[in-house]
Write an enzyme that holds these catalytic residues in place. Structure first.
Site, PDB file in Angstrom:
ATOM      1  N   GLU A   1      16.897  57.346  53.034  1.00  0.00           N
ATOM      2  CA  GLU A   1      16.283  56.070  52.690  1.00  0.00           C
ATOM      3  C   GLU A   1      16.409  55.827  51.197  1.00  0.00           C
ATOM      4  O   GLU A   1      15.949  56.637  50.385  1.00  0.00           O
ATOM      5  CB  GLU A   1      14.806  55.995  53.087  1.00  0.00           C
ATOM      6  CG  GLU A   1      14.232  54.613  52.775  1.00  0.00           C
ATOM      7  CD  GLU A   1      12.762  54.433  53.086  1.00  0.00           C
ATOM      8  OE1 GLU A   1      12.298  53.279  53.027  1.00  0.00           O
ATOM      9  OE2 GLU A   1      12.074  55.442  53.358  1.00  0.00           O
TER      10      GLU A   1
ATOM     11  N   ASP B   1      14.522  45.571  45.760  1.00  0.00           N
ATOM     12  CA  ASP B   1      14.121  44.568  44.778  1.00  0.00           C
ATOM     13  C   ASP B   1      15.053  43.356  44.896  1.00  0.00           C
ATOM     14  O   ASP B   1      16.270  43.494  44.758  1.00  0.00           O
ATOM     15  CB  ASP B   1      14.205  45.160  43.368  1.00  0.00           C
ATOM     16  CG  ASP B   1      13.492  44.294  42.334  1.00  0.00           C
ATOM     17  OD1 ASP B   1      13.523  43.060  42.466  1.00  0.00           O
ATOM     18  OD2 ASP B   1      12.926  44.868  41.380  1.00  0.00           O
TER      19      ASP B   1
END
Length: 248
Positions: free
Chosen positions: A73, A148
């Site tokens: 991840e 982001d």
């Protein structure tokens, strides 16, 4: 006189994060001091604190003490998704990649409380992990959930899912491996889809405009925040195509 190669070197590409020096809580400091030796992978650095020295890599079977399918991840944050996944699938191994030490400390603390041993963490810039630290074709699934968005147009160049990214993901993934993406920003979701559509190493593993929500992704604060603001969550999943044998 110093040789010119001794001069400081810096990354030649923008990174998808801003390094913050926020103070860790006392519990996070203790977690790092007591648990890093168990969970954190020691990384040889290059030019920056979160870099990976080219030519250095890990052997996952040695790191985890066994050979098992590996899920990575990228941008694991506080670790809620990957800790839950590691607890639910003890027959698989999991690697959390994050640049913020406080998040990694929280991840270690939660993993230790749950008795999880099939999880490791690395404090490093994700593209360098995919390019250098992980051996080629060593990853079964690569997860990037709510990266982001850098939603201001002038900052879009910092987005992780951009044209240079698919070859790095493809290098790390085994043939047939899965790349799973999720975001609550529509324009970023469309950018992700456009970037992967142009990536010769991948094909969509979903029908229609978007993939179904990934069952293996627990609800996190990022997802709740997006939903609370009225943003739709969009998932994408791609399959890594077989490598072409250059000697054929």
């Amino acid at each position: 006189m110093p040789h010119e190669t001794d001069a400081p070197r810096f990354r030649d590409r923008p990174v998808s994060f801003v390094r913050r020096s926020g103070r860790m809580s006392d519990a996070q400091e203790r977690a790092w001091a007591e648990l890093a030796s168990r969970y954190a992978i020691d990384v040889q650095r290059d030019a920056a604190a979160t870099s990976v020295l080219p030519g250095t890599s890990i052997v996952p079977a040695e790191v985890f003490g066994r050979a098992a399918p590996l899920t990575v991840e990228v941008g694991s944050g506080q670790g809620h998704a990957i800790v839950s996944a590691a607890a639910a699938a003890p027959d698989r191994d999991f690697l959390a990649v994050e640049v913020f030490r406080a998040g990694l400390a929280r991840t270690m603390l939660d993993a230790d409380r749950a008795g999880i041993r099939n999880l490791r963490l690395v404090e490093a810039n994700a593209p360098e992990v995919l390019e250098h630290l992980l051996p080629e074709a060593s990853v079964d699934e690569l997860w990037i959930f709510f990266p982001d968005p850098w939603h201001k147009a002038k900052h879009n160049k910092r987005r992780l899912i951009a044209p240079p990214f698919p070859p790095l993901a493809a290098r790390a993934l085994r043939d047939g491996g899965r790349l799973r993406l999720a975001t609550d920003w529509e324009d970023y979701a469309r950018q992700m889809r456009e970037v992967l559509a142009d990536a010769e190493e991948f094909v969509p593993a979903f029908d229609g405009e978007w993939a179904e929500r990934f069952d293996g992704r627990v609800m996190t604060a990022f997802e709740r925040k997006g939903i609370a603001k009225g943003r739709e969550i969009r998932d994408l999943v791609y399959r890594r195509l077989p490598r072409v044998d250059s000697g054929a």
